[in-house]
Design a protein around this motif. Sequence first.
Motif, PDB file in Angstrom:
ATOM      1  N   ALA A  92       0.843  -1.189   0.000  1.00  0.00           N
ATOM      2  CA  ALA A  92       0.000   0.000   0.000  1.00  0.00           C
ATOM      3  C   ALA A  92       0.882   1.244   0.000  1.00  0.00           C
ATOM      4  N   SER A  93       0.258   2.368  -0.159  1.00  0.00           N
ATOM      5  CA  SER A  93       1.031   3.597  -0.354  1.00  0.00           C
ATOM      6  C   SER A  93       1.902   3.905   0.841  1.00  0.00           C
ATOM      7  N   ALA A 153      -2.085   3.923   5.075  1.00  0.00           N
ATOM      8  CA  ALA A 153      -3.092   3.660   4.060  1.00  0.00           C
ATOM      9  C   ALA A 153      -4.411   3.246   4.702  1.00  0.00           C
ATOM     10  N   GLY A 154      -5.473   3.635   4.076  1.00  0.00           N
ATOM     11  CA  GLY A 154      -6.797   3.337   4.613  1.00  0.00           C
ATOM     12  C   GLY A 154      -7.187   1.894   4.379  1.00  0.00           C
ATOM     13  N   LYS A 155      -8.206   1.501   5.102  1.00  0.00           N
ATOM     14  CA  LYS A 155      -8.654   0.121   5.023  1.00  0.00           C
ATOM     15  C   LYS A 155      -9.085  -0.262   3.608  1.00  0.00           C
ATOM     16  N   GLU A 156      -9.823   0.665   2.973  1.00  0.00           N
ATOM     17  CA  GLU A 156     -10.321   0.331   1.628  1.00  0.00           C
ATOM     18  C   GLU A 156      -9.161   0.132   0.670  1.00  0.00           C
ATOM     19  N   GLU A 157      -8.179   1.029   0.821  1.00  0.00           N
ATOM     20  CA  GLU A 157      -7.027   0.931  -0.092  1.00  0.00           C
ATOM     21  C   GLU A 157      -6.359  -0.443   0.039  1.00  0.00           C
ATOM     22  N   ILE A 158      -6.158  -0.878   1.298  1.00  0.00           N
ATOM     23  CA  ILE A 158      -5.532  -2.181   1.534  1.00  0.00           C
ATOM     24  C   ILE A 158      -6.383  -3.287   0.934  1.00  0.00           C
ATOM     25  N   GLU A 159      -7.693  -3.153   1.136  1.00  0.00           N
ATOM     26  CA  GLU A 159      -8.600  -4.178   0.615  1.00  0.00           C
ATOM     27  C   GLU A 159      -8.489  -4.268  -0.905  1.00  0.00           C
ATOM     28  N   THR A 160      -8.429  -3.098  -1.554  1.00  0.00           N
ATOM     29  CA  THR A 160      -8.284  -3.082  -3.018  1.00  0.00           C
ATOM     30  C   THR A 160      -6.990  -3.757  -3.433  1.00  0.00           C
ATOM     31  N   ILE A 161      -5.920  -3.428  -2.684  1.00  0.00           N
ATOM     32  CA  ILE A 161      -4.629  -4.028  -3.042  1.00  0.00           C
ATOM     33  C   ILE A 161      -4.666  -5.534  -2.848  1.00  0.00           C
ATOM     34  N   GLN A 208      -6.188  -6.812  -5.794  1.00  0.00           N
ATOM     35  CA  GLN A 208      -5.242  -6.673  -6.917  1.00  0.00           C
ATOM     36  C   GLN A 208      -4.156  -7.753  -6.867  1.00  0.00           C
TER      37      GLN A 208
END
Lengths: 554, 282, 342
Positions: free
Chosen positions: C44-45, C49-57, C60
Amino acid sequence: MTQPLLNIENLHVTFSTRRGPVEAVRGVSLSLAEGETLGIVGESGSGKSVTGFAVTRLLESAGRISAGRITFRDREITKMTSAGLREMHGSAMAMIFQNPRGALNPIRAIGQQIADAIMAHRKISADDARGEALELLRAVKIRDPEKRMAAYPHELSGGMCQRVMIAMAISSNPALLIADEPTTGLDVTTQKVVMDLLAQIAADRGMATILITHDLGLSARYCRRVVVMEQGRLVEEAEALTLFHSPQHPYTKRLVAASPTATSRVEDLVTGDENLLAALPAAPLPTPPHGTPPLLEVRDLVKRFDDGTVGLKTFSMVLAAGESVGLVGESGSGKSTTSRMICRLLDQSEGSINFNGESISHIPARDFHRAPQRKDIQIVFQDPNDSLNPRFTAFDCIAHPLMRLAGMRNGDALRARVRECAHRVGLPADLLERFPHQLSGGQKARIGIARAIACRPRLLVLDEPTAALDVSVQAVVLQLLDKLRREDGLAFLFVSHDLNVVRMMCQRTIVLRNGEIVEQGESHALFDNPQTDYTRELVDAVPNIELIEAAVAG
Amino acid sequence: MSSATLQHAAFILRGNPITAVAAAGSTLLILVGLFAPWLAPYDPIASDVANALQAPSAAHWAGTDQLGRDVFSRIIVATQLDLTIALSAVGISFVLGAVIGALCGYTGGRLDRSVGRFVDVLMAFPLFVLAMAMVAALGNRVENIVIATAIINLPFYIRFARAEVNVRRNLGWVEAARASGESHVSVVLRFLLPNVLPAMVVQMSLNLGWAIINAAGLSFIGLGVKPPTPEWGIMVAEGARFISTGKWWLVAFPGLALMLAVLCFNLLGDGLRDILDPRQRT
Amino acid sequence: MKLASTAKRAARRFASSLPALFGVLVFTFLLMRVLPGDPAVFFASGPNAGKEEIETIRKQMGLDKPVPQQLVLYLYDVGRGNLGRSLMTGQNVTKDLKERLPASLELTFSALLIALVSAIPLGILAALRPGSLIDHGVRLFCALGVCVPTFVSGLLLIYVFYYLLGIAPDPTGRVDIFMTLPPSHTGFLLIDFLIAGDFEGWWAAFKQLILPACTMALFVIAPLARITRASMLASLGSDFVRTARSVGLSWWRIVVTYALRNAILPVITIAGIVFSTMLGANVLVEKVFSWPGVASYALDALLSSDYAPVQGFVLLMAFVFVIVNLVVDVLYGIADPRISIG
């Protein structure tokens, strides 16, 4: 008489060991004329090889000539510098060694090795040297010499390697060839080919030869004169045939008696008080009651190994109780594979084995230790050094099968039984507490036998039981085995490469070659009048005194 | 039996003075490890900033570090941890390796092949790197240093035991044991293993030194042991910062301790090997 | 003919090392799985990083899929040369490794060269005069050499040559930071400086290199010299050398053509193992000398819980080692005719 080629005067060789100096040769004197053939015969530790290495000054670094003189023509070898020795090696005298494959450089083409030897003594171009090397390969009768020039030792058989070694040794036309056990470890037919070649080359080129060997028969066949060594001393020197017929020294007498020939009987191998069989009546083969099945019946036995090679193509035999059958063959004939399958140490691929009328071949080798027949079929192994557990005392070795197979527990009964076994094989009771490394080869062989007979088996498989022993020890062990067989009515399956031993020990003989039976029959008839070419070749290859006499007389 | 064995050992050691010294040294090391807390003249973690970075003196035989701790005391106490790590790692790989290797060497076949594959994969890594990766994966703790060191040692023990058993499995006395009614399993465990063990013990002794260096190397790069725990590798790592300014004792003394420990075990192993098999004398 | 058989053998050996290489990949994958923490977080960035971002990664990266499928994805990524992103540098790990690998290799190869050039003659000399002063010296050196860990000997060398004698430069990095670097051809500074014709630069780089290289070499000279001595002794005492003497070959021919050529075979094998030790020792030596190689990169990443570089490094080392083993094997095949047949 003219000046001798080689003269050894009062030679002493001493080795420095961890336990102080040991004298391996103690005052040997002998001489050799140009072109003469001399045999040096002795058992292990007699100093015969050391004498050979002293003459060429190729002793390993621990050994040194501590006294005496060796002269070659008019030069004193004992005082030569290393440059003088280098010049002499190969051009004046050369050696041929035991274990020919190890004696050649494993990573250099054999043609190159011979060329190296040539160029060491003459200033010629590499091409010319290779040309001469090719000629030498032809001279030692190697097939396809052009192709073989580029071969490496591992691509050649032991016999071929020995021929290459001979080619190297004669490359600079030395006046003296010393061959140290040149055919030990080779099959008997190969031995004959190599020795004939060596003898012919030496005769053609007028080279004197010293043949160092443990085999009396071999020395008698190829040497005019023979000297016998014992414990570093030269005990007797005579013409070969004289030595055989009227040995003078007690040691020579014992040695001659112990060396099996085509006519010797096991009763005569040992002279004097030590003879175990003198007082024992010859045992007639017990005739079993009509209708009893044979002790061992093997049908169509086949062994294929995992890697696809075939160890045994097909094998059938019958063995009666109390009978002794020999299994003869050269290396790779499948005789050890067969004996291990019959002992149930190895699974067969096909075929059946019946013991006493019951099938034992359906029991896999891995489970046979629990079978009731386990104690009835026992085995004596080849190399006494490898056949005893290094961590067991002699007592433990003999007691082990008694505890496992006869269910005996540690206690007085077991001790008494082990002592009895030891007594039967002639092992002094005070040796029972020793470990294998504290015992001699003959003593270890006795323990191996005691272990095998401890549970009173009915069939004893003997896998080259004396191949690793000196002849005098072999003689005693063979007598012992025969005595036990007569006393217990044991049946023997006697595996051996030595025809003379099998002829003596076995009523019948089976000849194996490449995993197949070539011929079988009553031992004396089979060897006296072989029906197949292969058996005849085998019989002819054995260096027997009688044949030599016939040749001399004829 | 034991008194006879001891007598025999004493007789052999008299003929091998270097081995005797190495044996004495190894014993001494283990004793120091056992009694370290009572032997150390100072508290190994008590800092004394006033006396920081003192060169060796009568009061502080090996000088003091950047926090004024007595280097000598720290070295003594560290013996315990370093030896524990190395001994337990080598012990684990010894036991596992001996049994697995002996079974493979005796049976051959499928077990042998699959174990062989596994060993090949382990050996395809540079071992120190593998140890590093495993400590990273399992977690940065002392137990994991032990496990990682044990695993990277395992291939050697497996291969060694396998080879030793393999050359013996067709010898006469092994077949004789079977002819005397032993099953395959008991042949391996009761006949072959005892014969292979002496050679493996030698291997273990030679391996101990390597395990010590390895474990110290891991803590030198900051894995496993955490400051202020006294440990040789970490002491060298802490001293490294001061080497450019000439504070040699911070590196030299723990380094010397490491070296002596490894030397003792190596010489002991060499000596034992010579006693066991004089032909291999180099 | 010889060449063809060697090439064939190399190809066969490479093919037979493929299972091991595959095993290595699976092993690293498993290591990665059991690594503490959630890999998605690292990619993650940043730590915030936010929860959603981690979830997206996670999606991915396929971390929500079953493990076998993840393995396939992972193999695919490795096959494309995608080893993930480093937190520390923010760069692609492959790129980072590629930049730093020459530094590590230059150090390792120089050390190997020093070790071979000193160990083999020492071993031979000792074997030619067993029991002599040279022999005892070599044996003492061997006994001591394996006992000094590289991180100790490196630091002591710094103390002596930098602090006491002042001969060596500041023990950090490959060149002085003010030095102009030559245009990179090979990435090996010694070679690049030579190509650029900058001898002053070459000398500076050499002075930086020599201490770490010697440190690493010191550790492996002992095993190399020891095996050389032992195999030379065995070879000199062998039956075929006795045969060579028995036909009167010259000293040189016996020692070099017969004894040494045979004795070198085990040395080749050991050299491969030694190389593996050196790849491991790189980690320690690069740390001691702040050498900007792959090992110190991986180590820094490891200590800051940045796992993608560690994984990439482990894979790279295993790969290098497999290649080295292949080379060793081919060399051995050339040196020993018994092998190329079988």
